[in-house]
Design a protein around this motif. Structure first.
Motif, short mmCIF file in Angstrom:
data_model
loop_
_atom_site.label_atom_id
_atom_site.label_comp_id
_atom_site.label_asym_id
_atom_site.label_seq_id
_atom_site.Cartn_x
_atom_site.Cartn_y
_atom_site.Cartn_z
N ILE A 211 42.35 51.69 33.07
CA ILE A 211 43.22 50.95 33.87
C ILE A 211 44.42 50.49 32.96
O ILE A 211 45.56 51.04 33.08
CB ILE A 211 42.54 49.88 34.60
CG1 ILE A 211 41.22 50.43 35.47
CG2 ILE A 211 43.49 49.07 35.61
CD1 ILE A 211 40.51 49.34 36.09
N ASP A 212 44.29 49.53 32.32
CA ASP A 212 45.42 48.73 31.54
C ASP A 212 45.09 47.95 30.44
O ASP A 212 44.54 46.60 30.76
CB ASP A 212 46.18 48.16 32.64
CG ASP A 212 47.57 47.64 31.97
OD1 ASP A 212 47.65 47.72 30.77
OD2 ASP A 212 48.30 46.63 32.68
N MET A 213 45.17 48.28 29.39
CA MET A 213 44.62 47.45 28.21
C MET A 213 45.46 46.22 28.08
O MET A 213 45.15 45.48 27.18
CB MET A 213 44.51 48.09 26.81
CG MET A 213 43.10 49.23 26.71
SD MET A 213 41.61 48.43 27.34
CE MET A 213 41.35 47.20 25.76
N ALA A 214 46.53 46.33 28.76
CA ALA A 214 47.51 45.12 28.43
C ALA A 214 47.46 44.10 29.54
O ALA A 214 48.19 43.17 29.80
CB ALA A 214 48.84 45.42 28.19
N SER A 215 46.53 44.42 30.63
CA SER A 215 46.62 43.54 31.80
C SER A 215 46.11 42.14 31.49
O SER A 215 45.61 41.85 30.74
CB SER A 215 45.67 44.19 32.73
OG SER A 215 45.21 43.21 33.81
N PRO A 216 47.08 41.11 32.05
CA PRO A 216 46.71 39.79 32.05
C PRO A 216 45.34 39.54 32.29
O PRO A 216 44.57 38.49 31.92
CB PRO A 216 47.60 39.02 33.01
CG PRO A 216 48.45 40.25 33.47
CD PRO A 216 47.99 41.52 33.09
N ASN A 217 44.68 40.32 33.30
CA ASN A 217 43.46 40.01 33.51
C ASN A 217 42.50 40.98 32.89
O ASN A 217 42.41 41.94 32.72
CB ASN A 217 43.15 40.34 35.08
CG ASN A 217 41.80 40.32 35.68
OD1 ASN A 217 40.70 39.97 34.97
ND2 ASN A 217 41.73 40.15 37.14
N ILE A 218 41.78 40.45 32.09
CA ILE A 218 40.75 40.90 31.04
C ILE A 218 39.88 42.06 31.62
O ILE A 218 39.26 42.95 31.02
CB ILE A 218 40.15 39.98 29.89
CG1 ILE A 218 41.30 39.29 29.15
CG2 ILE A 218 39.12 40.58 29.11
CD1 ILE A 218 40.76 38.22 28.12
#
Ligand code: ATP
Ligand code: MG
Length: 597
Positions: A211-218
């Protein structure tokens, strides 16, 4: 939150909202679920879309892990999920969440089914029993994982657990991509199938969503979705050595069952974006169709003086601080039931506390208040003496003749004459409450003291003449005389005015019984708050066993029946220890909240 149990606050609490009802009403008005197919069994889009429209307006589910007994917190979730389905013409599915290959116990499965039925709910709807187990869906979950891989949305990661942790980032720092993140679809599929075939060691790799390793939602930083675990599963045996993670499995279970509202507690709020992401991916891949299930969170029940963690409840049982899961002091459903709680009272309680998004503490007195309100209307009355002191009527033989037993009657219920009357006898010696006699009365005391008159409830006015004492000066018997022509219910009986009324049981006619006086299990309102040792807050006097006397009509009390012992509270004939003709009573609750400040 704190509240008491008087009628005004009960009425106030009844206005508490159930925000879920508003949401569902809105969706139904929009026609969100109209035309949604349901094949009669859980499955993928191909199955449901080919089927006729779902007769159920909504579908909810109650998904316990069968690893313990249900408690009052689960009761809130049950009343909510089954209650919404009932109120909106839907169905609530009973789903055992057993995707963890941990030992499952049939004892727990059966107790969970029993508890739900006892609470008054059923998973039958539109001719089908909706009882499912999540482990039946392993093939679907595996399929979903391959679909994600094929679409480039999942990969096999071979970082060590330490590397994964380090690369996850923090709340303020983004995570770092795994070196395995850009493997080809073919390679991912091949290795994932090897994982399934048992070719790789436990812990050596996992399947992650991409998905996204930089997402603000861990939770969106490439969450794990499958792990290797060489474990036998109670349902699937050794078929699988890879098992789905809960956060991956749960949305798929919901979608397979065409759940419309997946209601859960607030700790899952941060998981909702993953829930939605996953189901949208699987819809786009053709596995599911709209409308997809919607996760909605509510505040879990926190009840003062009560612990609702299965692990801690287990500790109370295994360390023998209580007498088992169904000890009447336990907040388990089996415990509440044995204590004398009724399904109606628990449902009433859940309605009164409502459903909200904000975490709060509910005062224990609200639970007791719901019980009193339910039992006050239906519990037969009876007399019992809890702290017996002998009273001798010295003019009895002269008035009535030696050995005479005078019949008395009382209503079974003061507001329900249709419930009939109870019969018992007054004799020359009776038991009264020790607190009803004071040799030297304190100011305002209206019951028995030398030369004072009081009424024996449903019997005669008596006049106290003195008492007998032992060598230590302790009162061993009260002496009194019958005042003639004052028997309750006879003409002129109220010509003698008295201020005190005394409950009593005949010494020769009463039935000897064991009564267990239960009180709160903890002395602290939040026994496990702040990680403290809840065992230190155990109430040392939460159970007191007494041997005493009750009205003889109670000999026929069937196990599980509730009574109001006049002036004392509500008592139930214990389900386990009562024998025919020989009931044992549990105090369910006192008549008033004795803990109110
Ligand atoms: P525990 O933490 O005590 O083990 P749990 O939440 O893990 O409880 P489950 O068997 O997974 O127990 O729960 C089944 C359902 O009951 C879940 O949907 C859960 O949200 C709900 N539930 C559990 N405890 C409470 C509570 N205190 N208030 C409301 N709902 C609850
Ligand atoms: Mg759980």
């Amino acid at each position: 939150m704190s509240a008491n149990n008087d009628k005004s606050s009960a009425a106030g609490a009844a206005q508490t909202t159930n925000f879920l009802k508003n949401i569902i009403e809105g969706e139904l008005a929009e026609g969100k679920f109209a035309g949604r197919g349901w094949a009669g069994v859980p499955g993928e889009r191909s199955l449901h879309d080919a089927a006729s429209a779902d007769p159920a307006k909504i579908r909810t589910r109650f998904p316990p892990e069968p690893n313990g007994y249900l408690h009052v917190g689960h009761a809130k979730s049950i009343c909510l999920n089954f209650g919404l389905a009932r109120d909106f013409g839907g169905v609530c599915h009973m789903r055992f969440d057993d995707t963890n290959p941990e030992k499952e116990d049939m004892e727990y499965v059966n107790s969970i089914l029993d508890a739900i039925q006892w609470l008054g709910f059923s998973w039958e709807g539109f001719g089908t029993q909706h009882q499912y187990q999540a482990s039946d869906y392993f093939d679907f979950m595996y399929h979903a994982a391959e679909l994600l891989i094929e679409r480039g949305f999942a990969y096999v990661d071979q970082q060590t657990p330490d590397e994964m942790r380090a690369n996850r980032g923090t709340l303020t720092e983004p995570g770092k991509d795994s070196p395995w993140r850009n493997r080809s679809v073919e390679e991912n599929l091949r290795i994932f199938r090897e994982m399934k075939d048992g070719k790789h060691a436990e812990g050596s790799m996992i399947l992650r969503a991409k998905i996204d390793m930089a997402s603000p939602n861990i939770n969106l930083r490439d969450p794990a979705i499958y792990r290797i675990k060489f474990a036998e599963h109670h349902n699937t045996g050794s078929k699988w050595c890879i098992y789905p993670m809960y956060t991956f499995a749960h949305p798929i279970e919901d979608a397979l069952e065409r759940i419309t509202h997946s209601i859960c507690t607030l700790e899952f709020e941060d998981q909702r974006p993953f829930y939605d992401w996953l189901l949208a991916q699987l819809r786009d891949a053709g596995m599911f169709s709209d409308p997809l299930p919607r996760q909605i969170e509510f505040a879990r029940l926190n009840l003062t003086y009560v612990i609702t963690s299965k692990r801690k409840l287990m500790q109370l049982v295994t360390e023998k601080h209580v007498d088992g899961w169904d000890d009447p002091r336990m907040p388990t459903i089996v415990g509440l039931r044995r204590r004398g709680y009724t399904p109606e009272a628990i449902q009433l309680f859940c309605e009164r506390i409502g459903v909200s998004k904000g975490d709060s503490w509910i005062d224990y007195s609200i639970l007791e208040g719901a019980l009193r309100d339910d039992l006050d209307e239906k519990a037969p009355r009876a007399m019992a003496v809890l702290d017996p002191l002998k009273l001798k009527l010295s003019n009895w033989d002269a008035l009535f003749g030696a050995g005479h037993a005078e019949p008395c009657t009382a209503p079974v219920h003061p507001h329900h004459p249709e419930m009939g009357e109870r019969q018992f006898k007054l004799t020359s010696e009776i038991w009264i409450e020790r607190e009803d006699f004071q040799e030297v009365p304190e100011k305002g005391f209206r019951r028995l003291f030398p030369d004072n008159m009081a009424r024996l409830k449903y019997g005669y006015v008596i006049k106290c003449t003195g008492c007998e004492k032992d060598a230590e000066g302790k009162v061993t018997a009260v002496l009194a005389e019958i005042v003639p022509d004052t028997k309750s219910g006879t003409p002129g009986s109220d010509s003698v005015k008295v201020k005190g009324v005394i409950t009593w049981v005949s010494a020769s006619e009463g039935m000897p019984v064991e009564i267990r006086l239960y009180d709160r299990l903890f002395t602290e309102a939040q026994p496990d708050a702040g990680g403290r040792n809840f065992l230190e807050a155990l109430n040392p006097t939460s159970k007191t066993v007494i041997q005493t006397w009750v009205e003889p009509s109670l000999a026929n009390a069937a196990a599980g029946t509730s009574f109001q012992f006049e002036r004392h509270g509500y008592f139930v004939a214990d389900r386990k220890d009562s024998a025919p003709g020989k009931p044992v009573f549990n105090r369910t609750t006192t008549l008033k909240d004795s803990w109110a400040k």
